[in-house]
Structures are given as structure tokens and as C-alpha cells.
Design a protein around this motif. Sequence first.
Motif, mmCIF file in Angstrom:
data_model
loop_
_atom_site.group_PDB
_atom_site.id
_atom_site.type_symbol
_atom_site.label_atom_id
_atom_site.label_comp_id
_atom_site.label_asym_id
_atom_site.label_seq_id
_atom_site.Cartn_x
_atom_site.Cartn_y
_atom_site.Cartn_z
ATOM 1 N N LEU A 152 -7.961 -31.238 -12.171
ATOM 2 C CA LEU A 152 -7.782 -30.840 -12.534
ATOM 3 C C LEU A 152 -7.348 -29.733 -11.402
ATOM 4 N N PRO A 153 -9.284 -29.557 -10.447
ATOM 5 C CA PRO A 153 -9.239 -28.906 -9.735
ATOM 6 C C PRO A 153 -8.876 -28.777 -8.467
ATOM 7 N N ALA A 177 -2.834 -30.674 -8.949
ATOM 8 C CA ALA A 177 -2.910 -31.650 -10.102
ATOM 9 C C ALA A 177 -2.320 -30.548 -11.688
ATOM 10 N N GLY A 225 0.825 -33.437 -16.694
ATOM 11 C CA GLY A 225 1.307 -33.320 -18.126
ATOM 12 C C GLY A 225 -0.536 -33.155 -18.298
ATOM 13 N N THR A 226 -0.334 -31.617 -17.854
ATOM 14 C CA THR A 226 -1.379 -30.824 -18.974
ATOM 15 C C THR A 226 -1.249 -30.047 -20.664
ATOM 16 N N ASP A 285 -1.296 -31.649 -23.844
ATOM 17 C CA ASP A 285 -2.497 -31.812 -24.902
ATOM 18 C C ASP A 285 -3.644 -31.907 -24.646
ATOM 19 N N TYR A 286 -3.534 -30.610 -22.587
ATOM 20 C CA TYR A 286 -5.601 -30.599 -22.804
ATOM 21 C C TYR A 286 -5.412 -28.946 -22.849
ATOM 22 N N PRO A 287 -5.093 -28.264 -23.714
ATOM 23 C CA PRO A 287 -5.908 -26.914 -23.232
ATOM 24 C C PRO A 287 -6.631 -26.134 -22.910
ATOM 25 N N THR A 288 -7.975 -26.667 -23.174
ATOM 26 C CA THR A 288 -8.794 -26.219 -21.447
ATOM 27 C C THR A 288 -8.546 -26.531 -20.425
ATOM 28 N N VAL A 289 -8.183 -27.723 -19.683
ATOM 29 C CA VAL A 289 -7.854 -28.104 -18.815
ATOM 30 C C VAL A 289 -7.189 -27.014 -17.996
ATOM 31 N N ARG A 318 -6.206 -23.840 -19.331
ATOM 32 C CA ARG A 318 -6.789 -22.672 -18.591
ATOM 33 C C ARG A 318 -6.959 -22.841 -17.919
ATOM 34 N N VAL A 319 -8.565 -23.682 -18.020
ATOM 35 C CA VAL A 319 -9.584 -23.392 -16.869
ATOM 36 C C VAL A 319 -9.052 -23.651 -15.014
ATOM 37 N N LEU A 335 -7.707 -21.847 -12.613
ATOM 38 C CA LEU A 335 -9.782 -20.709 -11.993
ATOM 39 C C LEU A 335 -10.306 -21.164 -10.616
ATOM 40 N N MET A 336 -10.325 -22.569 -10.076
ATOM 41 C CA MET A 336 -10.388 -22.922 -9.002
ATOM 42 C C MET A 336 -9.263 -23.052 -7.880
ATOM 43 N N MET A 353 -7.681 -37.168 -17.641
ATOM 44 C CA MET A 353 -7.802 -36.099 -18.457
ATOM 45 C C MET A 353 -8.247 -35.820 -19.409
ATOM 46 N N GLU A 401 -10.662 -33.113 -20.111
ATOM 47 C CA GLU A 401 -11.006 -32.131 -21.198
ATOM 48 C C GLU A 401 -12.354 -32.098 -21.510
ATOM 49 N N LEU A 403 -15.504 -30.702 -19.372
ATOM 50 C CA LEU A 403 -14.858 -29.643 -19.643
ATOM 51 C C LEU A 403 -15.442 -28.173 -21.300
#
Lengths: 236, 236
Positions: free
Chosen positions: A154-155, A159, A163-164, A166-170, A172-173, A176-177, B108, B112, B115
Motif C-alpha cells: 500500500l504505502p 501501488a 486491485g484494492t 476487496d481490501y477496504p482497509t488497504v 482507505r489507509v 495516508l502514507m 494484499m 489487510e 492493518l
Amino acid sequence: MQPLTRPRIVAAGLRVLEREGVTGLSMRKLAGELGKAPAAVYKHVSDKRELMSLLFDEVSRRIELPDPGDDPRTAIVEAAQSAHRVLEEHGWIATEMLDGPLLGATSMRLSEFILDALIRAGLTDAQAARLHIAIWDYLVGHLVAARAGAPGLLPRPTASADGTEDYPTVRRVAPLMAGMTDQERFAAGLRVLLDGAFAEVSAPREAEAAVGEREAPGGREARGTQGELGTQDVPG
Amino acid sequence: MQPLTRPRIVAAGLRVLEREGVTGLSMRKLAGELGKAPAAVYKHVSDKRELMSLLFDEVSRRIELPDPGDDPRTAIVEAAQSAHRVLEEHGWIATEMLDGPLLGATSMRLSEFILDALIRAGLTDAQAARLHIAIWDYLVGHLVAARAGAPGLLPRPTASADGTEDYPTVRRVAPLMAGMTDQERFAAGLRVLLDGAFAEVSAPREAEAAVGEREAPGGREARGTQGELGTQDVPG
DNA sequence: ACCTGAACACCGTTCAAGT
DNA sequence: ACCTGAACACCGTTCAAGT
């Protein structure tokens, strides 16, 4: 054309590296850079591994250690950041770290410095040894992962487009980086590592690896130190 | 001989990797393993980079995530240890991590998971993002450094024989790590990292990267939690 | 549709031979 | 002493040609 010497070979190697990257550096191109036949290089350097090792030494010599008289935590942070700055300048170094222990006198110097600082700060020998490895691993990993572009995926900004779904936290977060520089990301992780380490000083766990364990010098009055050391800001 | 398919290519690639190591895997040998001409492989895989990416995915699929219902800290440690176990089994993976973001769906999934656990434990989004990178960097660095044989130089047994004359602390402290397995060393560093991270929960520092920051759910009653979480043992 | 042969532009490394 | 030419055993990748 002057005769070949190891210093001239090392200088030429760094030039090729800067110009063409790791994949662009071959024994043949290096020889070409010096105006010689490929075979000529082998009279001064036994093989490509040794060449890379010489190049690594040349670069890591530039790591500067601060005055050890500083507060131990500050000293460690500055030494690690200096190492990070010097090494990340040369992307090829991450690649070379995989090729065996080409960590020479310079990294010894860095190890000695960090171990001394940790022990001065009140860690036992065993705690210092463990943490020293952790710091080194973190430094190496940061260089490698930053180089690779996506570390935890993610950071690094690049990146985030993938294909994010299915990974809501990834998802959203990740943004931030984006605002942090690589130096800041490195410092942030290092700070957490040191927070954890100095917490050990004030709340020592059961003695593991008790063999060769020394009394922690600051062990007694260190109770309460954690807040002070733990929340101290990383300089730079 | 059956016709070529991507799964058959991946399986053959892993076989060659196991038998001959990263340096032993070439497109030509891979084709040979399958009884085909080198050019045949290129009809199914665009180049060697894609091949390596497929191999990486195949291996990282084997990382097992624990029940997220566990205590967050335990969940993170177990997930990271599972990743460490799976990835260190395949030495070539460290090499491939340098070749760009070949971290696919599986990593991923891991991101997830970590996180979510960090946020459940009370970290803000920004704290979780930072720590997640630090954990990932540490994991990558540990794999790379362990592979290289000498990490901070001192800790792997082999490195202790070198030229430690001028480095008394390195000399004294090096043997202390000899008794630890790589798994233990990994766990030790991870524990310190998490100690530091959970200390942040009980003693939050000034809000950096305030954009998008959420209230830390456990933030209020987390005061005092640090001792509990911080000294908890790493399972395994 | 699937595969092969042959080639192109490279590698690291060695070694007899040249000056 | 120092260097070169030429070779050996490899690479990744492409593409016209074969079945």
C-alpha cells in the motif's frame, strides 16, 4: 592509458553503476570504461563478486557516525539515518546485499557503535544484540522494499492504483502514507523499534539467553525512563 | 508430452528452483524441464519477470492467516510468522523482492489483515499504516539479511570469526546470538516492534499526518494496557 | 494452434599468445 | 609485467518457418 589498479577499477565501476544501473554493469563494460580488454580486469580482481564487494566497501565508508557522547537514543537514530541516506543513494546496494556477507569493516564500525549506544542506554548485552539485529534487518528491508516500489504494497504511492477492490482497509489507509518522504517513513519505523526497546529497560522480561548476560548498568534507575526516552522526537 | 499451460510452467519453475536455486533457473532450462524449445515458453509467459511473479504468487498463496477473532497482537504475530516461515523456505524469494512490485493479491490479503488488527488494537489509521510498513520492511529485511548470512554482521555464527579485533563489543556480544534460531530472532525483533507500537496507544504523540485521521477506538481505556500487551509472550 | 531452428545481442571467465 | 584475442559455456528474447 595508465595501467590498471584496484582504485581505478573501483572508480570506473561506480561510474558505470551511476550511468547504467546494476543490470548495466558487466565486467566487459567495466573493462571498456577503462579502455582495456575484459580479461585485463581479472588480473586485479578475482571475479565479479569481489568487484561488487569493493564497490560496497567504497560506498559504505561514507557512512558518518555522530559523536558517541550524545544521548544514546539520538546517537543510534543519527547513525542509522546516516547509513540509510548513504545506502539508499545507491540503489544497486540492495541487490548486492543478497549476495552474501559483503559487509566489511564499515558495517562492523556501525555495529560496534550501535551496540555500545544500546548498552549505554541500559540494555543487557543480549537485549542489545537482539535489537541490533532488528535495526539492521529493518534498515535492509526498508532499502529493499523502497527499491521494489511496493513494500507492504500500500504505502508507496504507485501501488495504490492496483486491485484494492476487496481490501477496504488497504484502500482507505493507503493514501495516508503518500505525504511522507522515504526518510520520514524510515524514521517512523525506527522510532517505534526504539520505543519498544527502551520499554524493555524499564520493564525487563524473564532472563532469556542468560549465558553471558551482564547487569544492565542503568537498570535500576531506569524505571520511569521509558516515557522520557520513548516519546523523544527523532531529529531531522 | 502434453501441451504447455501456465500451471505446468509454474510447477516446472518451482522444481528447477528447488533443484538448482535462483541462479540455476533460466528460461532455457525451464523449457528443457518441460521438453520444449525455449521459444515455446514465451507463448504462455511474456518474459522472465512475469515468470518470477507467477512463482512468487504461487508460494505466497501458502501463507496462512489465523482467525482474526484472536487478540490483535497475537493475530499479527501469527500472520507475520506464517509469512516468514513460508517465504524463508524459498531463498530465491528475497532475490525476487528486489525486482519490483511483484506483491500480488496474497500480500494484499496479508496487509489487510495486519492493518485491521492494528486498528482493532487501538492504533489510528495513520499509525497503523506506518507500523504496517515497518513490519513489512522488517520481514523483508530479515529474509534478505538471513539469506546473506551476515545481517548486522555479528549475529549469524559464521560472521563471528572475521576481523573483530578492533570491535570489542561486537566480539563480546556476537556469541550471544548463536543459540537462537532464525525464527526466534525474527520473533524477538517483531516483539520489540509491537511493544513500541502499542506504547503509542497508551501515550499518543502529537498528531502528525492529521489528514484522514480517525479516533483511536481503544484510545481512552488503553492507558495501562501497554504493560499487558507489551510484555505478552510471542507464541510459537 | 502449437511448436522449432536459428539467430541476435549479450553475459562471466579462462588461457595461450603477444609486446 | 601487463595486456589481448579468441574461445567456452552460457544468458533472454525474437521471428520466420515448420507440422
